[in-house]
Design an enzyme around this catalytic site. Structure first.
Site, PDB file in Angstrom:
ATOM      1  N   GLY A 136      -6.073 -21.228 -10.378  1.00 48.43           N
ATOM      2  CA  GLY A 136      -6.698 -20.384  -9.716  1.00 48.43           C
ATOM      3  C   GLY A 136      -7.654 -19.365 -10.638  1.00 48.43           C
ATOM      4  N   ILE A 158     -11.939 -12.143 -13.742  1.00 48.28           N
ATOM      5  CA  ILE A 158     -11.805 -11.716 -15.359  1.00 48.28           C
ATOM      6  C   ILE A 158     -11.421 -12.935 -15.983  1.00 48.28           C
ATOM      7  CG2 ILE A 158     -11.625  -9.198 -15.281  1.00 48.28           C
ATOM      8  CD1 ILE A 158      -8.560  -9.873 -15.379  1.00 48.28           C
ATOM      9  N   GLY A 159     -11.211 -14.181 -15.236  1.00 49.62           N
ATOM     10  CA  GLY A 159     -10.683 -15.284 -15.922  1.00 49.62           C
ATOM     11  C   GLY A 159     -10.592 -16.633 -14.508  1.00 49.62           C
ATOM     12  N   ASP A 209       2.880 -23.871 -19.897  1.00 45.89           N
ATOM     13  CA  ASP A 209       1.308 -23.886 -20.387  1.00 45.89           C
ATOM     14  C   ASP A 209       1.132 -22.893 -21.561  1.00 45.89           C
ATOM     15  OD1 ASP A 209      -1.426 -24.559 -20.133  1.00 45.89           O
ATOM     16  OD2 ASP A 209      -1.718 -23.218 -18.557  1.00 45.89           O
ATOM     17  N   GLY A 263      -8.739 -20.349 -14.352  1.00 39.83           N
ATOM     18  CA  GLY A 263      -7.829 -21.523 -14.732  1.00 39.83           C
ATOM     19  C   GLY A 263      -7.529 -22.645 -13.806  1.00 39.83           C
ATOM     20  N   GLY A 264      -6.663 -23.306 -14.146  1.00 43.53           N
ATOM     21  CA  GLY A 264      -6.396 -24.507 -13.257  1.00 43.53           C
ATOM     22  C   GLY A 264      -5.998 -24.457 -12.194  1.00 43.53           C
ATOM     23  N   LYS A 270      -3.866 -13.135  -9.663  1.00 45.92           N
ATOM     24  CA  LYS A 270      -4.003 -14.453  -9.703  1.00 45.92           C
ATOM     25  C   LYS A 270      -4.208 -15.316  -8.271  1.00 45.92           C
ATOM     26  CE  LYS A 270      -3.599 -18.889 -12.287  1.00 45.92           C
ATOM     27  NZ  LYS A 270      -2.824 -19.384 -13.274  1.00 45.92           N
TER      28      LYS A 270
END
Length: 627
Positions: free
Chosen positions: A372, A366-367, A485, A369-370, A388
């Protein structure tokens, strides 16, 4: 808080000597306040705002030596304010507004030299405004409005150089406005309306270079509006109505856009405003045509700690159902190839997550990022979690630091922070397990048509929620936690669209004795400028990112290159219309004032000098003042 609780507090609370923090605001609780609360040597925060408590305030409160916040506004408390409150030298916020208090403001308040916010509005207090209040050098907000105070405005208030908001309206104050008020260079809101003030408007007020709102209506002020008001470019709201003023109105933006209602009821004002007569020839000399800009000045040092008289928004009212155990569990000794820190049974849950995500198939992603990718996992218990999975390149450089951080994060309980349930590590997989929020991210909402459903009030609440979360992380966690972040993609919404800060994958626990050096982490466009060359992690990095986020929420998109214009000291000026989301209707006057204040605060947060930025505690207190 805000739980619709009724009745009286349990009698056992009176003798709860271990009490550290208590919030009962926004309910319908009742009872005699002097009989409901005892002496709490460890208590640092109490809020009973907006209930039905009655009776008088006991001297017992002065024995709570660790108290930093007292909020008792919106009850039916009567009697005098105890002079013994002056013994609470560590107190930072005192809110006794909207009660039935009588008598004078104790002179002993002068001893509370750490006081940041004093709100005594809407009572029946009498006597004079104490001269000694001028000795409160840290004071940021003073609200004594809607009382029966008389006498003059003490010039000593000009010594409260950090004042951001001064409200003495709706009293019986007389004589002239002191020139020394013009020394309050960080003052943004000044309300002296509904008094009996006389004399001329002091030209010294034009030195208030941060002033956003000025209301001196319904007095007996006379003479001309000072010509130096031409230079007050930060003003966005002014009300001079119902005085005895005459002559031409100044030539700057606020007067160009002012309505006749803000000028009516005077003796003989003139100018190019509908409803006013034109000035006689030669009477009104113009200084030229200054840029019509809403400048939100940078020197808002006094903007640190406005708030508190309505109490902070709710937290601790919602809990994610715990998955199988509330005890933190370390499994590092159970197996050489498996390790977990969790609030659940680590090994079985690890295998269950692998099973329900089919070993992290793309279907469940579902997403990304840097550090994982994030997967949605529905467990047999009925709970849905966000997992994650860390990239192999994201493995911690210092294992002990990383694990200590995870242990700290699993202990966090806050309404505006996504709950971290734990961490699992195996030779093949390492992942963090969070509560799952179904409302989506702020970045997604702002980027599509649903943004139109997020009106100004909802956007203000989003900003408040993030501020409360960061204040908690920085100031209520030991050691403090820096997120590192903060960005719109890391602000998620629950089913009630309450904003929650997520993704602690790059956060770092701060050790006050360390230099806090770290690898670069964060999102481009939100990183504090000093981080690029110092590589030093501080709470002020989050403050900068928060400022960028606030500008994004109000504007509806990332401010981009506009950040440079907002933080520079050049003559380039940014207008309010350039900072708001044009997909929403133009904000009404009251919300416009609030949005203007929030933008001023955001610009303070993105100052290139970290020392000038406020703390998140300061920010949260300012925002908490608004309903």
């Amino acid at each position: 808080m805000n739980s619709n609780l009724t009745g009286r507090l349990p009698k056992s609370l009176y003798n709860c000597s271990s009490l550290l923090r208590a919030r009962f605001d926004g309910n319908q609780l009742t009872g005699d306040i002097s009989e409901s609360f005892g002496v709490y040597l460890h208590l640092n925060y109490i809020s009973i705002n907006d209930n039905k408590f009655y009776g008088t305030i006991s001297d017992n409160w002065s024995k709570c030596k660790n108290l930093m916040t007292i909020q008792m506004g919106g009850n039916q408390i009567s009697g005098n304010i105890p002079p013994s409150f002056g013994n609470l030298t560590q107190l930072q916020l005192l809110n006794l507004s909207s009660n039935n208090l009588v008598g004078e403001i104790p002179k002993q308040f002068r001893r509370m030299n750490g006081l940041l916010t004093l709100v005594l509005s809407n009572n029946r207090l009498s006597g004079v405004v104490p001269q000694d209040l001028g000795s409160l050098g840290e004071l940021s907000l003073l609200d004594l409005s809607m009382n029966r105070l008389n006498g003059f405005i003490p010039s000593s208030l000009g010594d409260c150089l950090k004042l951001f908001n001064l409200n003495l309206s709706n009293n019986n104050l007389t004589q002239e406005i002191p020139d020394r008020i013009g020394s309050l260079l960080h003052l943004s809101y000044l309300d002296l309306s509904q008094n009996v003030l006389t004399g001329e408007i002091p030209s010294a007020l034009s030195r208030l270079s941060s002033l956003v709102s000025l209301n001196i209506s319904h007095n007996k002020l006379s003479g001309y509006i000072p010509k130096t008001f031409d230079l007050m470019n930060t003003l966005s709201s002014i009300d001079l109505s119902y005085n005895q003023l005459e002559g031409p109105i100044p030539n700057n933006k606020v007067f160009t856009n002012v309505s006749i209602e803000a000028l009516q009821g005077n003796k003989d004002l003139c100018g190019n405003i509908p409803g006013l007569k034109q000035c006689a020839s030669g009477m009104h000399k113009s200084n030229g045509n200054p840029k019509l800009a809403l400048i939100i000045s940078l020197p808002l040092l006094g903007a640190l700690l406005l708030g508190g008289f309505t109490g902070m928004l709710a937290f601790y009212s919602r809990r994610l159902k715990k998955m199988s155990s509330t005890q933190l569990e370390d499994e590092d000794k159970h197996s050489e190839d498996f390790f977990s820190i969790s609030t659940f049974n680590g090994r079985p849950t690890y295998h269950e997550i692998l099973k329900v995500t089919e070993e992290f198939k793309e279907t469940y992603c579902i997403g990304k990022g840097g550090c994982g990718s994030v997967y949605k996992a529905k467990l047999a218990s009925g709970d849905t979690v966000a997992v994650k999975r860390l990239h192999s390149s994201s493995e911690m450089i210092n294992r002990n630091d990383f694990l200590n951080e995870i242990r700290a994060l699993t202990r966090i309980r806050h309404r505006n922070i996504v709950k971290l349930h734990g961490y699992c590590s195996h030779a093949q997989n390492s992942f963090l397990v969070y509560e799952y929020l179904e409302g989506g991210s702020l970045a997604y909402i702002l980027s599509n048509q649903t943004a139109q459903n997020f009106d100004w009030k909802k956007r203000v609440n989003i900003i408040k929620g993030v501020a409360y979360a960061l204040s908690y992380m920085h100031h209520d966690c030991s050691p403090p936690i820096v997120h590192r972040d903060i960005s719109s993609k890391n602000i998620l919404f629950d089913s009630e669209y309450e904003a929650c800060v997520s993704d602690f994958g790059t956060s770092k626990i701060l050790n006050k004795d360390s230099s806090n050096w770290s690898n670069v982490a964060g999102t481009f466009g939100y990183l504090a400028p000093e981080f690029a060359y110092t590589m030093k992690v501080t709470e002020k990095c989050d403050v900068y990112s928060f400022g960028v986020l606030v500008l994004e929420v109000i504007k509806g998109e990332h401010p981009g290159d506009m950040l440079t214009s907002l933080t520079s000291s050049s003559t380039n000026k940014v207008e309010l219309q350039d900072l708001v989301d044009h997909r929403l209707p133009v904000p009404l006057l009251e919300i416009k004032k609030l949005v203007t204040l929030i933008l001023a605060l955001a610009i303070r947060c993105v100052n290139s000098d970290p020392d000038v930025r406020p703390t998140m505690y300061d920010v949260s207190q300012i925002l908490a003042a608004f309903p």
